[in-house]
Structures are given as structure tokens and as C-alpha cells.
Design an enzyme around this catalytic site. Sequence first.
Site, PDB file in Angstrom:
ATOM      1  N   GLU A  36     -36.074   4.033  84.174  1.00 32.36           N
ATOM      2  CA  GLU A  36     -35.115   3.031  83.698  1.00 32.36           C
ATOM      3  C   GLU A  36     -35.682   2.367  82.444  1.00 32.36           C
ATOM      4  O   GLU A  36     -36.763   1.770  82.472  1.00 32.36           O
ATOM      5  CB  GLU A  36     -34.861   1.979  84.786  1.00 32.36           C
ATOM      6  CG  GLU A  36     -33.731   1.036  84.485  1.00 32.36           C
ATOM      7  CD  GLU A  36     -32.351   1.698  84.496  1.00 32.36           C
ATOM      8  OE1 GLU A  36     -31.398   1.049  84.013  1.00 32.36           O
ATOM      9  OE2 GLU A  36     -32.215   2.841  84.991  1.00 32.36           O
TER      10      GLU A  36
ATOM     11  N   GLU B  79     -30.392   0.508  73.745  1.00 28.26           N
ATOM     12  CA  GLU B  79     -31.549   1.366  73.973  1.00 28.26           C
ATOM     13  C   GLU B  79     -31.284   2.790  73.476  1.00 28.26           C
ATOM     14  O   GLU B  79     -32.184   3.430  72.928  1.00 28.26           O
ATOM     15  CB  GLU B  79     -31.888   1.360  75.476  1.00 28.26           C
ATOM     16  CG  GLU B  79     -32.385   0.002  75.959  1.00 28.26           C
ATOM     17  CD  GLU B  79     -31.885  -0.407  77.325  1.00 28.26           C
ATOM     18  OE1 GLU B  79     -31.905  -1.621  77.611  1.00 28.26           O
ATOM     19  OE2 GLU B  79     -31.465   0.468  78.106  1.00 28.26           O
TER      20      GLU B  79
ATOM     21  N   ASP C  12     -29.462  -2.573  86.057  1.00 30.71           N
ATOM     22  CA  ASP C  12     -30.301  -2.022  87.126  1.00 30.71           C
ATOM     23  C   ASP C  12     -29.457  -1.680  88.348  1.00 30.71           C
ATOM     24  O   ASP C  12     -29.661  -0.648  88.992  1.00 30.71           O
ATOM     25  CB  ASP C  12     -31.393  -3.032  87.502  1.00 30.71           C
ATOM     26  CG  ASP C  12     -32.265  -3.389  86.306  1.00 30.71           C
ATOM     27  OD1 ASP C  12     -32.822  -2.468  85.700  1.00 30.71           O
ATOM     28  OD2 ASP C  12     -32.353  -4.582  85.966  1.00 30.71           O
TER      29      ASP C  12
END
Length: 495
Positions: A297, A327, A480
Site C-alpha cells: 500500500e 501517488e 486503506d
Amino acid sequence: MALWRGSAYAGFLALAVGCVFLLEPELPGSALRSLWSSLRLGPAPGLPGPASPEGRLAAAWDALIVRPARRWRRVAVGVNACVDVVLSGVKLLQALGLSPGNGKDHAILHSRNDLEEAFVHFMEKGAAAERFFSDKEAFHDIARIASEFPGAQHYVGGNAALMGQKFAASSDLKVLLCGPVGPKLHELLDDNVFVPPESLQKEDEFHLILEYQTGEEWDQLKAPHANRFIFSHDLSNGAMNMLEVFVSSLEEFQPDLVVLSGLHMMEGQSKELQKKRLLEVVTSISDIPTGVPIHLELASMTNRELMSSIVHQVFPAVTSLGLNEQELLFLSQSASGPHSSLSSWSGVPDVGMVSDILFWILKEHGRTQSRASDLTRIHFHTLVYHILATVDGHWDNQLAAVAAGARVAGTQACATETIDASRVSLQAPREFTTSHSEAGSRIILDPNEPVVEWHREGISFHFTPVLVCKDPVRTVGLGDAISAEGLFYSEAYPH
């Protein structure tokens, strides 16, 4: 007179239909439309709930989301964990005796004054940021004031701990968490999360999350958007101190899925330490038995050299990735990938461009017949849609997995058990192209068939919109939860 009576009856009956809907909101839209039609009151109005695009999409997801044939039994997660203290940034800085001056960004915060300048800098932009606070004593003093502040909320923090919590919500899963776990975090963790004794420490690592709302004012300062400023003095997570404990715990725990996170925390370390630690990460991962999938992750980063090293060294050693739009673009910029000349996304990330970058990652750094890489899966999430990209022949149930990941984004942000169609909105592009670097297909989105699939040179893509919460309760840790839910419904073929 008869005409007046007819109008009055129609008005009364229309009011009655409205009352029926208010008293019985779960009544199917088709029943309400039939009732309306039988009264001959003209065409039925647009009805909320199941009849809306949001309601139809949520119902279609529920039909698609099925558990895989082979399920995970034991999941190990590591290695970053902390306590998130969430509170009003303006109120905390006022309590610290600070007033807003000229905003100024600081790569590292050394004092309360640096904190005030950096907070002002980002609040006036409405942008999120995360910084390291170098002075241990000063930070602990601020953290104590923040923790005791009226209205401050304490939550499980850190990608690994948050994903562990999400997995632990399923009672038939055993979850191992390795990370720096202090007394407060241990108290907050789900009872289904097992923490090895070597992971327990006397003090918690606190991350202070200073929130501000759209239009919030502090003297002359006014926030254009709601967002948050995060800072910490977190040495344990930064040095990935629990990596060795994590890997040594796996032999006894024998997981069938490993989830790794926290590499972004190394940005505060020296170049030499980063290189040394990355090598140790890869060596440690190679000790995990072959056939156990490893999910990495990612999280927000600013160091291109570190990101490039992660791409070239760590990606081939992991099986799956989870990441968001910032990201993804930063990764492409750091490793000279497609569309890397973009400085930032303009509004909603273009589906074709995102698809091109995902394709490039799996083609250049994933498993092929000529490359020994283990990487075969990427779960990409942004506010209004998700894409799961997988190398053919390695994963199953990805249609359900991408739908489940998107569904949890809507329920968790709104803090509801199921999708409430009146509290979410469909904001994904209704039309898009699947690629910009080659002749992609033109897709028109249908809420009744919300998962779209396409293929490109041995790689499958599953796309679904997200039902965006109109009034989110809490967004920290949403990525998450999305990645964990997607993995929960995924099935890896045994090799």
C-alpha cells in the site's frame, strides 16, 4: 365547480402519495410510479432512492459482490501504526498562543512558529500536507495539549493498522498486526487483531491531524476548501523499526496474505539509510514463502529518488499494489512513465491516462514471460471511480473486488452500513476513452451495469464509479479501507 373539485381531488391524492413516500421510504419506486399513474396525474416525477441512478447502481453492486471461492484465512499486516489525533487546526493553534502571519512552507518543522507558518501556507491553498516535527520535547508538549483538547478524537492510524482493522471486521479472518503499538493504540484496536509482544511499546506514536472546513476563517485567513494538515515526530515508523519483527512473526503465524505499508515514512531519513532500509525490505520480502501474495500500500510522497527506488527494487518483489491518483502520477513522474509531463491532474483524473499508466507499470515492472517480477495486480482509487488492473491468469473475482472497494468508499465516508442513495452522488464521467497512447474504446457508463471491463495485451481492467458521499463524516483512512475491501474479495490463483 366540478373542475375545481377535480383539481382539489388530484391535489389531495398527490399529497397522499407524498405522505406514503415519507412514511414508507423503502417502498419500491415502481410501486409509487404505478400508484401515481393509476391516479392519472400525468408522468411520474423523478423519485429518489432505488429509482435514482445512485440507487440503481448500488443495487447492481449488491448483486455483483460475491465472496471468492477460495478465501483468505490469515492476513498479516505491517509495519506502520500510530494514533491519529483529529481536531480543529485553528483552535489548536489558538490554544498554543499562535496567531496567523505570512504563510511559509517548511519541509521539516523545527518549532511552533514553523508549524504556524506551514499551516497558514496550506490552509490558504486548501491543500493537504504532511510534515515531520524535529523537536521531540516540543512535539510531545503539543501532542499532550492536542490529545486533551475538548472535541479531539482519537483513532487508529497508520496504513497497516487501518487495513488490519478493516480485515478484522470479518469475524472469520485472523489478523496479525506488526507495528509500533503503544497503550492507546492497543486499546483502540479490534479484538480480532493480534499484536505480537515484540510490537508493543511503552509510548504511542501520535500523528496530529489539524482539520479545517471550507470557508473557515482565522483573522484574515480563509480556507477555499476543507482539508487537513498532518504532522508528527514519528521515529519508529520512519525507520520501519518493526520490519524484522514483522517478517520473523510470519513463520509462526503462517498467513495466506501479507500486506506491507509504511515505505513513504522513510522520507524523513537520510539517503544512506533509505538505500540500506530498502535493500533490507526487499531481502525480508524474499524470505516470505513463495505463493503467499504480498500487497504493497503506497501513500503520499515527495521524494522522487525514493519513489524511483521503490518502483525498481520493491515492485518486482510484491504481488499487488494499492494507490491513489496523486501517488500514481508521482510514480510516473519519478520513473519516466506515460503522461509524466503533467504537473498535476486537472479535476477528475482522465480514465484513459490513468489506464495508460497502470498498463505501463504492469508491462514494465510486472510479471511477463521474460521477467521474474511477482507484480500482477494494481488497485487504483480516486474520489469518483476505481480501476483494478490485473495480469491475466493470476487473479479471479476482480469484478466483485472493484465493486466492493467502491461501495465501502460510499458507506465509510457517510458512516452508514449500506449505501444511502439520498446521501451520495454519481460524479464519475459518463463517457470516457480507455487509452490515450493507443486507440482506446469509447465507454458509455450505465448505472445498471456499473462495472466496465476491457483488455489490453494480456492485462484486464475493471472500472466502476464511486458513489461520493455528499456530506462526509470522516475521510482519513478511506484509501486503506478501500484497498483492504478490494483484497478481501480478491482470489489469487495458486502457483
